[in-house]
Design a protein around this motif. Structure first.
Motif, short mmCIF file in Angstrom:
data_model
loop_
_atom_site.label_atom_id
_atom_site.label_comp_id
_atom_site.label_asym_id
_atom_site.label_seq_id
_atom_site.Cartn_x
_atom_site.Cartn_y
_atom_site.Cartn_z
N THR A 69 0.99 -1.17 0.01
CA THR A 69 0.09 0.01 0.03
C THR A 69 0.90 1.29 0.06
O THR A 69 1.87 1.41 0.65
CB THR A 69 -0.97 0.18 1.39
OG1 THR A 69 -0.10 0.13 2.32
CG2 THR A 69 -1.69 -1.27 1.54
N GLY A 100 0.30 4.19 1.35
CA GLY A 100 0.08 5.04 2.41
C GLY A 100 -0.64 6.28 2.19
O GLY A 100 -1.10 6.55 1.10
N SER A 101 -0.85 7.05 3.22
CA SER A 101 -1.56 8.29 2.85
C SER A 101 -1.02 9.51 3.76
O SER A 101 -0.38 9.02 4.74
CB SER A 101 -3.03 8.04 3.02
OG SER A 101 -3.28 7.93 4.39
N ILE A 108 -0.79 7.58 7.21
CA ILE A 108 -0.67 6.23 7.25
C ILE A 108 0.71 5.99 6.42
O ILE A 108 0.91 6.57 5.09
CB ILE A 108 -1.66 5.42 6.49
CG1 ILE A 108 -2.84 5.71 7.15
CG2 ILE A 108 -1.55 3.84 6.40
CD1 ILE A 108 -4.31 5.26 6.75
N ASP A 109 1.71 5.08 6.64
CA ASP A 109 3.00 4.88 6.10
C ASP A 109 2.52 3.63 5.22
O ASP A 109 1.65 2.85 5.39
CB ASP A 109 4.01 4.20 7.09
CG ASP A 109 4.42 5.24 8.33
OD1 ASP A 109 4.42 6.37 7.92
OD2 ASP A 109 4.99 4.66 9.25
N PRO A 110 3.40 3.78 4.16
CA PRO A 110 3.28 2.70 3.02
C PRO A 110 3.86 1.25 3.64
O PRO A 110 4.38 1.09 4.44
CB PRO A 110 4.20 2.99 1.79
CG PRO A 110 5.33 3.74 2.71
CD PRO A 110 4.58 4.60 3.73
#
Length: 900
Positions: free
Chosen positions: A52, A54-55, A64-66
């Protein structure tokens, strides 16, 4: 799928650790490789799988971390550790180790540059420094012909030609030291040595036989051929007023001469025996010749008498010899300046009425011996006996004052005491019967001069000038017994004659003692031989200033038996008579005259006593006079002359004057450009001293190897202050110049002249009681061969020769790179420049970051076994862990399969 990814990651780990172990193993394998540099393995992660992205933070959320899953490991590269290895001593001279940055540069088989830090070199059969494992040759800078390293020049093979290269070094500088005795005697005289009287056996011109002319022959002249030079055998009978003389036998001085015969001369000089020198009859001067003058010139050089000239240039003008002596009493011609004397730089007029300058000659040296001008020496140009005035060729730099003293010396050199000159006279069309020549006589010719027939029917005959006017002169022919030939010669058939000109004709040129006026001439007696004797009494002296009307004491005036008397019978026509003093008392002299030699003189004129003037002249001995330099170490004696290996007697009497003066002799060996040794001899003589200084010493430099056979190769003066310390060299030149031009007796190729500069600055002048001098250093060397070498930290290779000489043979260069990790390995511990190494920076060791070179050492590997073993354990465990990852992944896959 995920489990498969874990397997791939583990496999990449296994591969990476395998490469890691290989690197460690390579390091361990090269632990003993000279100059090996250890390597290390570098790793990096492979591309990760992004689960993912992340955001970013928004509202109340912090972001949010990848989510990323790694795909394993990869080898990033290897890196070399260029840190210094330990230097290990090998004792091998051609083992070289670099301490610091840099590489040796060598030339490979293709001529391209390659680099290494391994200095295990040897010399190949061409004496080139190379790597014996592959033949690569070490590069550096060479030297020129003078062994100067060509820094910055083209790189070339380093060559060390041991056992082949041979060199020599010419002496350029010689350094002397010692002490010159300030308490010694100042040099006052040189040697005065005369040979036996020499005659020319071709010309017998007189019947008068005396001790001064025991042969009735013409005295030898400068032009006399050596084969005609003779001396008396001392078996004659002297003529006197009661009996005629008879000629004795004569002996050839140079017997059995022919072209190529050697005449060898050697002598004692001071405390040493001089090396012999050889004159070759018939060779061109200066090594040979045919006349007496040629031999005299050679003798002066062979005896090393400094006359102020060498290399055809005048260097000194004050080279003087023995003191002149007065005729009356034989005392030295010296004196003290008085207040009334007139002194300038160019002349001196002496007012002392007792001053006796009659024996002084033009060319003598006037020397001041005390006072501020002590040591000043000037050459006499003219002599005026009327006013006791001397003029000089040189300038007195310091003028003497009242109570200062002076001496007059003869010039140093070798000369013939009868300097009769000759002149070839063309009489074509002017000769007549009766010996008359209708032409003006040659200049300086007088009655009594000898004549030699050059051509015509009478070629080889001799004669004598018996009468002479301003317009013509008459010649009487003389036979081989000395008698006048009757009738007179017919000169009309003669085209040319040679006139031997002398003030006294066949008797030789002499020195004026005094001129007198004859007030009474009595007892004219003709002997059976034709010799007339006359007695002269009540004589008045005619000094330069006029007649002194009082009887003269002949003894006090220095008149001696054997002196010559010259009468002006008819001064208007130049008619002269010449006699010899055969008796002497206080107030009269007895003179013998040869009527045969002067047939046109009426001796009845002597009976009148009507103002007949005459001169008393001291005849020369007719021999060779040696006038040596001052100083006891310049004293010349025991002169030996050998012809055809047979000794001939010429100088068999003791010197009339010995050399005087504190002096010291020293010898030094110098070398020419071919390494041949030459003996350079130096003599220092105490010359002058005055209160509060300076004191002056003369130095004389001699070399028997000078090709022109003149030993003198230099000279000058040294000055010391009142404390005995060295001041300077006067006039400043200290060079000894030895002419070594090649001849048949000396090989060519030598640099000539050999010029040696002498340094006297370590001399002192203290009252030590004796003088000492020695050579303590010189920079020349004899022939030598290269036997060894040494390498400096700066890469310079210094050759060591058998003669002790050391010279640069070349210089090894070092090359550094900005990024040595960018070098490309070629194997065998060699590298070549790579695209990322940077340009090679080649130059001298110890410059611009380059290291230093040590001979007899090799650089060891910088591998640390402990470190490598630790790394090996780490790599092993990493490998095991990666293998365990594969096992776990396999079990998980198995469980997954079991679900079906």
């Amino acid at each position: 799928m995920a489990l498969m990814n874990s397997l791939n990651s583990a496999i990449s780990g296994l591969r990476a650790q395998q490469a890691h172990v290989e690197t460690i193993g390579n390091n361990i394998a090269n632990v003993d490789t000279p100059a090996y540099k250890k390597q290390r393995m570098l790793f990096h992660t492979m591309l990760s799988q992004l689960m993912t992205p992340g955001s970013a933070p928004a509202g109340y959320l912090g972001g949010i971390d990848p989510i990323q899953v790694g795909q394993g490991i990869a080898v990033a590269g290897t890196q070399t550790d260029w840190s210094q290895g330990t230097l290990k001593a090998t004792g091998v001279k051609t083992d070289f180790a670099i301490n610091g940055d840099g590489f040796f540069q060598l030339r490979d088989v293709g001529g391209s540059p390659v680099y290494t830090r391994v200095g295990a070199f040897t010399l190949n059969p061409m004496n080139k420094l190379h790597d014996a494992t592959n033949g690569y040759i070490v590069q550096g800078w060479g030297v020129d012909g003078s062994f100067n390293i060509q820094v910055g020049g083209t790189l070339q093979d380093i060559e060390i030609p041991i056992g082949i290269l041979s060199i020599a070094e010419a002496t350029r500088n010689a350094f002397l030291e010692g002490n010159l005795n300030a308490a010694g005697q100042i040099g006052g005289s040189g040697t005065q040595l005369s040979s036996a009287a020499l005659y020319d056996d071709r010309f017998r011109n007189a019947n008068l036989i005396t001790d001064e002319n025991p042969l009735g022959l013409v005295k030898a002249t400068a032009a006399t051929p050596l084969e005609h030079v003779v001396r008396s055998a001392s078996d004659h009978v002297s003529g006197d007023m009661n009996a005629s003389g008879s000629a004795g036998a004569y002996i050839s001085v140079f017997p059995d001469l022919k072209m190529g015969v050697d005449i060898t001369v050697n002598a004692d000089k001071g405390t040493r025996r001089m090396s012999a020198m050889t004159f070759t009859y018939g060779d061109p001067p200066p090594t040979g010749g045919t006349t007496l003058q040629h031999f005299i010139d050679f003798l002066q050089g062979a005896l090393g008498i400094n006359t102020g000239f060498w290399d055809n240039e005048q260097h000194l003008e004050d080279i003087h010899s023995f003191r002149r002596q007065t005729y009356a009493g034989g005392e030295a011609v010296n004196g003290t300046f008085e207040a009334g004397d007139t002194i300038t730089q160019t002349s001196i007029t002496l007012t002392d009425p007792l001053t006796d300058l009659r024996a002084v000659q033009v060319g003598d040296y006037f020397r001041v011996t005390s006072g501020p001008a002590a040591g000043e020496v000037v050459k006499i140009a003219t002599i005026d006996l009327a006013t006791n005035t001397l003029t000089f060729d040189d300038l007195l730099q310091i003028l003497p004052g009242p109570d200062d003293t002076y001496e007059i010396h003869a010039p140093a050199g070798v000369s013939l005491e009868t300097p009769v000159t000759t002149e070839n006279v063309d009489i074509t069309g002017v000769g007549a019967a009766g010996g008359v020549i209708g032409a003006v006589p040659p200049a300086d010719t007088v009655v009594g001069d000898s004549v030699f027939w050059v051509d015509g029917a009478g070629a080889g005959h001799t004669g004598i000038i018996s009468e002479m006017t301003a317009a013509n002169y008459i010649i009487n022919e003389i036979d081989n017994t000395g008698a006048i030939v009757v009738p007179p010669p017919d000169m009309s058939a003669i085209n040319q004659i040679t006139v031997l000109k002398s003030t006294l004709g066949y008797l030789g040129r002499g020195e004026l003692v005094r001129q007198f006026e004859a007030s009474a001439v009595t007892d004219a007696t003709v002997l059976a031989s034709g010799v007339t004797t006359i007695r002269i009494t009540a004589t008045n002296e005619i000094p330069p200033g006029g007649v002194v009307a009082e009887p003269v004491d002949f003894a006090k005036e220095g008149v001696q038996i054997g002196d010559l008397v010259r009468f002006a019978i008819d001064s208007a026509n130049g008619i002269y008579g010449v006699g010899t003093v055969v008796g002497r008392s206080q107030g009269e002299v007895l003179v013998a005259l040869d009527t045969a030699a002067f047939p046109n003189i009426d001796f009845n004129d002597f009976e009148t006593g009507a103002g007949i003037n005459y001169q008393v002249i001291r005849p020369s001995t007719g021999g060779i006079e040696i006038a040596g330099n001052i100083g006891t170490e310049n004293h010349i004696k025991n002169v030996d002359i050998t012809v055809n290996n047979s000794r001939t007697v010429m100088f068999n009497q003791q010197p009339a004057q010995d050399a005087e003066g504190e002096s010291i002799y020293t010898a030094m060996t110098v070398y020419d450009s071919l390494g041949r040794a030459h003996l350079l001899e130096g003599t220092l003589v105490y010359r002058a001293s005055q209160a509060n200084g300076p004191s002056r010493w003369s130095y004389f430099l001699e070399a028997g190897d000078d090709i022109d056979l003149n030993r003198i190769v230099g000279g000058g003066e040294i000055a010391f202050d009142a404390n005995g310390q060295f001041l300077q060299v006067i006039p400043g030149s200290t060079d000894a110049s030895i002419d070594l031009r090649p001849t048949s007796g000396a090989p060519g190729g030598v640099v000539t002249p050999l010029i040696v500069d002498l340094d006297f600055s370590r001399f002192t002048q203290l009252a030590d009681g004796r003088s000492e001098a020695q050579l303590y250093d010189q920079d020349g060397f004899e022939f030598g061969t290269l036997t060894d070498f040494a390498l400096g930290r700066d890469g310079k290779i210094v050759g060591i020769f058998t003669n002790g000489l050391t010279r640069d043979l070349g210089q090894i260069v070092l090359t550094r790179f900005a990024n040595p990790n960018g070098l490309v390995q070629l194997g065998h511990s060699y590298y070549q420049a790579g695209v990322n190494s940077g340009n090679p920076l080649t130059g001298e060791p110890l410059t611009f970051g380059r290291g230093e070179i040590h001979s007899g050492f090799l650089e060891e590997s910088n591998v640390d076994l402990g470190e490598q073993f630790t790394e090996l354990i780490v790599a092993q465990r990493a490998f095991q862990a990666n293998a365990r990852t594969i096992t776990v992944s396999d079990e998980m896959l198995q469980e997954l399969v079991n679900l079906i």
